[in-house]
Design a protein around this motif. Structure first.
Motif, PDB file in Angstrom:
ATOM      1  N   SER A  12       0.819  -1.211   0.000  1.00 14.87           N
ATOM      2  CA  SER A  12       0.000   0.000   0.000  1.00 14.87           C
ATOM      3  C   SER A  12       0.850   1.258   0.000  1.00 14.87           C
ATOM      4  CB  SER A  12      -0.921   0.008   1.223  1.00 14.87           C
ATOM      5  OG  SER A  12      -0.151   0.042   2.409  1.00 14.87           O
ATOM      6  N   ASN A  13       2.204   1.069  -0.014  1.00 17.10           N
ATOM      7  CA  ASN A  13       3.140   2.196  -0.049  1.00 17.10           C
ATOM      8  C   ASN A  13       2.957   3.141   1.137  1.00 17.10           C
ATOM      9  OD1 ASN A  13       4.335   1.432  -2.542  1.00 17.10           O
ATOM     10  ND2 ASN A  13       2.533   2.235  -3.615  1.00 17.10           N
ATOM     11  N   THR A  14       2.623   2.605   2.302  1.00 14.29           N
ATOM     12  CA  THR A  14       2.439   3.446   3.485  1.00 14.29           C
ATOM     13  C   THR A  14       3.484   3.160   4.540  1.00 14.29           C
ATOM     14  OG1 THR A  14       0.952   1.838   4.493  1.00 14.29           O
ATOM     15  CG2 THR A  14      -0.051   3.556   3.110  1.00 14.29           C
ATOM     16  N   ALA A  15       4.584   2.579   4.132  1.00 12.01           N
ATOM     17  CA  ALA A  15       5.563   2.129   5.121  1.00 12.01           C
ATOM     18  C   ALA A  15       6.198   3.266   5.890  1.00 12.01           C
ATOM     19  CB  ALA A  15       6.661   1.321   4.423  1.00 12.01           C
ATOM     20  N   ASP A  16       6.131   4.498   5.372  1.00 15.30           N
ATOM     21  CA  ASP A  16       6.811   5.594   6.049  1.00 15.30           C
ATOM     22  C   ASP A  16       5.880   6.442   6.908  1.00 15.30           C
ATOM     23  OD1 ASP A  16       8.924   6.073   3.177  1.00 15.30           O
ATOM     24  OD2 ASP A  16       9.334   5.000   5.046  1.00 15.30           O
ATOM     25  N   ASN A  17       4.604   6.174   6.907  1.00 16.38           N
ATOM     26  CA  ASN A  17       3.720   7.043   7.675  1.00 16.38           C
ATOM     27  C   ASN A  17       3.415   6.467   9.044  1.00 16.38           C
ATOM     28  OD1 ASN A  17       1.604   5.176   7.423  1.00 16.38           O
ATOM     29  ND2 ASN A  17       0.937   6.066   5.466  1.00 16.38           N
ATOM     30  N   SER A  18       2.805   7.277   9.886  1.00 11.86           N
ATOM     31  CA  SER A  18       2.571   6.875  11.274  1.00 11.86           C
ATOM     32  C   SER A  18       1.567   5.746  11.379  1.00 11.86           C
ATOM     33  CB  SER A  18       2.079   8.078  12.085  1.00 11.86           C
ATOM     34  OG  SER A  18       0.873   8.585  11.529  1.00 11.86           O
ATOM     35  N   LEU A  19       0.629   5.683  10.419  1.00  9.27           N
ATOM     36  CA  LEU A  19      -0.349   4.602  10.439  1.00  9.27           C
ATOM     37  C   LEU A  19       0.345   3.257  10.262  1.00  9.27           C
ATOM     38  CD1 LEU A  19      -3.270   3.677  10.521  1.00  9.27           C
ATOM     39  CD2 LEU A  19      -3.402   4.045   8.037  1.00  9.27           C
ATOM     40  N   ALA A  20       1.313   3.225   9.351  1.00 16.06           N
ATOM     41  CA  ALA A  20       2.071   1.990   9.144  1.00 16.06           C
ATOM     42  C   ALA A  20       2.851   1.634  10.397  1.00 16.06           C
ATOM     43  CB  ALA A  20       3.020   2.147   7.962  1.00 16.06           C
ATOM     44  N   ASP A  21       3.485   2.660  11.002  1.00 17.30           N
ATOM     45  CA  ASP A  21       4.229   2.413  12.238  1.00 17.30           C
ATOM     46  C   ASP A  21       3.326   1.798  13.295  1.00 17.30           C
ATOM     47  OD1 ASP A  21       6.298   3.562  10.955  1.00 17.30           O
ATOM     48  OD2 ASP A  21       6.226   5.469  12.055  1.00 17.30           O
ATOM     49  N   LEU A 238      11.427 -11.502   5.705  1.00 18.44           N
ATOM     50  CA  LEU A 238      12.634 -10.743   5.384  1.00 18.44           C
ATOM     51  C   LEU A 238      12.613 -10.232   3.944  1.00 18.44           C
ATOM     52  CD1 LEU A 238      15.410 -12.745   7.252  1.00 18.44           C
ATOM     53  CD2 LEU A 238      14.489 -10.495   7.798  1.00 18.44           C
ATOM     54  N   GLU A 239      11.994 -10.977   3.059  1.00 23.56           N
ATOM     55  CA  GLU A 239      11.856 -10.487   1.683  1.00 23.56           C
ATOM     56  C   GLU A 239      11.009  -9.216   1.634  1.00 23.56           C
ATOM     57  OE1 GLU A 239      10.278 -13.889  -0.235  1.00 23.56           O
ATOM     58  OE2 GLU A 239      12.226 -14.871  -0.501  1.00 23.56           O
ATOM     59  N   GLN A 240      10.001  -9.131   2.503  1.00 22.90           N
ATOM     60  CA  GLN A 240       9.194  -7.919   2.576  1.00 22.90           C
ATOM     61  C   GLN A 240       9.962  -6.789   3.267  1.00 22.90           C
ATOM     62  OE1 GLN A 240       6.536  -8.514   0.743  1.00 22.90           O
ATOM     63  NE2 GLN A 240       7.298 -10.636   0.821  1.00 22.90           N
ATOM     64  N   PHE A 241      10.782  -7.162   4.232  1.00 24.74           N
ATOM     65  CA  PHE A 241      11.562  -6.179   4.991  1.00 24.74           C
ATOM     66  C   PHE A 241      12.461  -5.351   4.080  1.00 24.74           C
ATOM     67  CE2 PHE A 241      15.888  -5.760   6.907  1.00 24.74           C
ATOM     68  CZ  PHE A 241      15.622  -4.679   7.735  1.00 24.74           C
ATOM     69  N   ILE A 242      13.000  -5.976   3.034  1.00 22.75           N
ATOM     70  CA  ILE A 242      13.896  -5.267   2.119  1.00 22.75           C
ATOM     71  C   ILE A 242      13.198  -4.057   1.509  1.00 22.75           C
ATOM     72  CG2 ILE A 242      15.234  -5.484  -0.022  1.00 22.75           C
ATOM     73  CD1 ILE A 242      15.603  -8.427   0.599  1.00 22.75           C
ATOM     74  N   GLN A 243      11.883  -4.129   1.370  1.00 25.66           N
ATOM     75  CA  GLN A 243      11.141  -3.050   0.721  1.00 25.66           C
ATOM     76  C   GLN A 243      10.793  -1.907   1.678  1.00 25.66           C
ATOM     77  OE1 GLN A 243       7.941  -4.617  -1.874  1.00 25.66           O
ATOM     78  NE2 GLN A 243       8.661  -6.656  -1.294  1.00 25.66           N
ATOM     79  N   LEU A 244      11.039  -2.094   2.972  1.00 29.52           N
ATOM     80  CA  LEU A 244      10.713  -1.067   3.956  1.00 29.52           C
ATOM     81  C   LEU A 244      11.880  -0.117   4.176  1.00 29.52           C
ATOM     82  CD1 LEU A 244       8.925  -3.262   6.647  1.00 29.52           C
ATOM     83  CD2 LEU A 244       7.838  -1.787   4.953  1.00 29.52           C
ATOM     84  N   ASN A 245      11.651   0.876   5.014  1.00 26.23           N
ATOM     85  CA  ASN A 245      12.712   1.769   5.472  1.00 26.23           C
ATOM     86  C   ASN A 245      13.575   0.978   6.451  1.00 26.23           C
ATOM     87  OD1 ASN A 245      14.246   3.627   7.005  1.00 26.23           O
ATOM     88  ND2 ASN A 245      12.802   5.267   6.507  1.00 26.23           N
TER      89      ASN A 245
END
Length: 364
Positions: A12-21, A238-245
């Motif tokens: 959903s490309n929301t990895a950097d916002n507070s909702l994702a956190d 871990l494969e998903q982790f690579i796509q995060l910050n």
């Protein structure tokens, strides 16, 4: 559960916002609470508690089988009474040929198992440091280093797991076929002979083969667990982790996956020591006994029969005690490693430097 939420966040490309956190932190806390609330025995408790008895069947079976072959050399007779037919016995009109069939089948399986378990112990030997390298990379690696090396490490780990552990899923059918053969022989022998020595010896062989069957049933179950844990939980997350910050979530990922990594390492450690002990017993005793027993069915001298049986019975106790001590030593070492595994992981991650990481990456 975490993997599904993480997948949604990434896509959903929301990895950097507070909702994702907040989503990740909430799901993490629930997972950690659930993890801490789990009590009772581990899924592999049967194998942990009984593998020493199981693996001794390797030597005891070879001993009992050879005694049975010597006994079968004394006389031959039909296993059929009236017009009965058999399902697994190829030559029911000959007890000797049936024992030879049983011996040949067991020999082929034991030799194949020796080769397979030797391959497993070699394949899994470096798997613990491979797992630790993954965690160290997550903790200390920069974005470029993680993006470059983590996919390769995960792929190599997948290959190690598949190549080593899928082997343990293979022998069940052949072991089951021999079990059926022994059961059929056991059911027929009491109907055609009053020789209790023979019937008891067949029963002894059946008991040891049942232990063998139990061992590889449990090994197959734990191999399946290890494969699923590594491929479907550890690797995928871990494969998903690579796509995060990466800088933002590295501590979270380590905190979340360290227990799973320790669990995977514990399972592979257990499979390794069982394989190693089986191989050592085979090399020192079983292989020689089962590859040199074809002549036993041809013995014609009664005194020679008595002497050989006496020798087999004489040698069994000391060799069984020796292997039992070996298994107990490795079991105690495994329990000690299990007790210290969490502490050793934390010490490893805290004490290893960037140079150490670079060295590990160069050899992994």
């Amino acid at each position: 559960m975490f993997s599904l939420v993480l997948f949604d966040i990434v896509n959903s490309n929301t990895a950097d916002n507070s909702l994702a956190d907040e989503s990740i932190l909430n799901i993490t806390s629930r997972i950690l609470v659930n993890r801490n609330s789990i009590e009772g025995k581990t899924a592999d408790h049967v194998l942990v508690e009984q593998w020493q008895d199981y693996v001794l069947a390797n030597a005891i079976l070879a001993n009992y089988l050879n005694i049975l072959i010597v006994q079968a050399s004394k006389s031959d007779f039909s296993l059929l009474k009236e017009s009965n037919c058999t399902t697994y016995i190829k030559s029911p009109n000959s007890f000797r040929q049936t024992i030879s069939q049983l011996s040949d089948n067991i020999r082929l399986i034991l030799i194949d198992l020796y080769k397979d378990l030797n391959r497993i112990q070699i394949g899994l030997e470096r798997f613990p440091i491979h797992l630790k390298t993954i965690f160290l990379l997550i903790k200390k690696g920069n974005n470029d280093s993680i993006s470059t090396h983590l996919p390769n490490l995960l792929k190599k780990g997948e290959n190690i797991v598949n190549d080593s552990l899928i082997i343990l899923k293979n022998p069940k059918i052949k072991i089951g076929q021999v079990k059926d053969l022994i059961i059929e022989l056991d059911s027929l022998i009491t109907k055609v002979t009053s020789d209790n020595t023979l019937t008891l010896q067949i029963e002894d062989v059946k008991t040891q083969w049942n232990l063998f069957n139990d061992l590889f049933t449990q090994l197959s179950i734990q191999a399946e667990h290890a494969i699923n844990d590594f491929l479907l939980q550890f690797n995928w997350i871990l494969e998903q982790f690579i796509q995060l910050n990466i800088d933002k979530y590295r501590d979270l990922i380590i905190n979340l996956l360290q227990s799973k990594g320790i669990e995977i390492e514990r399972t592979t450690d257990l499979l390794t020591i069982i394989s190693q002990t089986y191989v050592d017993i085979s090399l020192e005793y079983t292989n020689e006994k089962i590859t040199s027993n074809t002549r036993l069915i041809l013995i014609t001298n009664e005194q020679e029969r008595k002497d050989i049986i006496k020798q087999y019975r004489y040698e069994l106790q000391p060799i069984a005690i020796k292997f039992a001590r070996l298994a107990l030593k490795r079991h105690d070492e495994f329990l000690q490693r299990t007790q210290n595994r969490q502490k050793n992981y934390e010490k490893f991650l805290n004490e290893m430097s960037q140079n150490d990481l670079n060295l590990l990456l160069s050899i992994n």
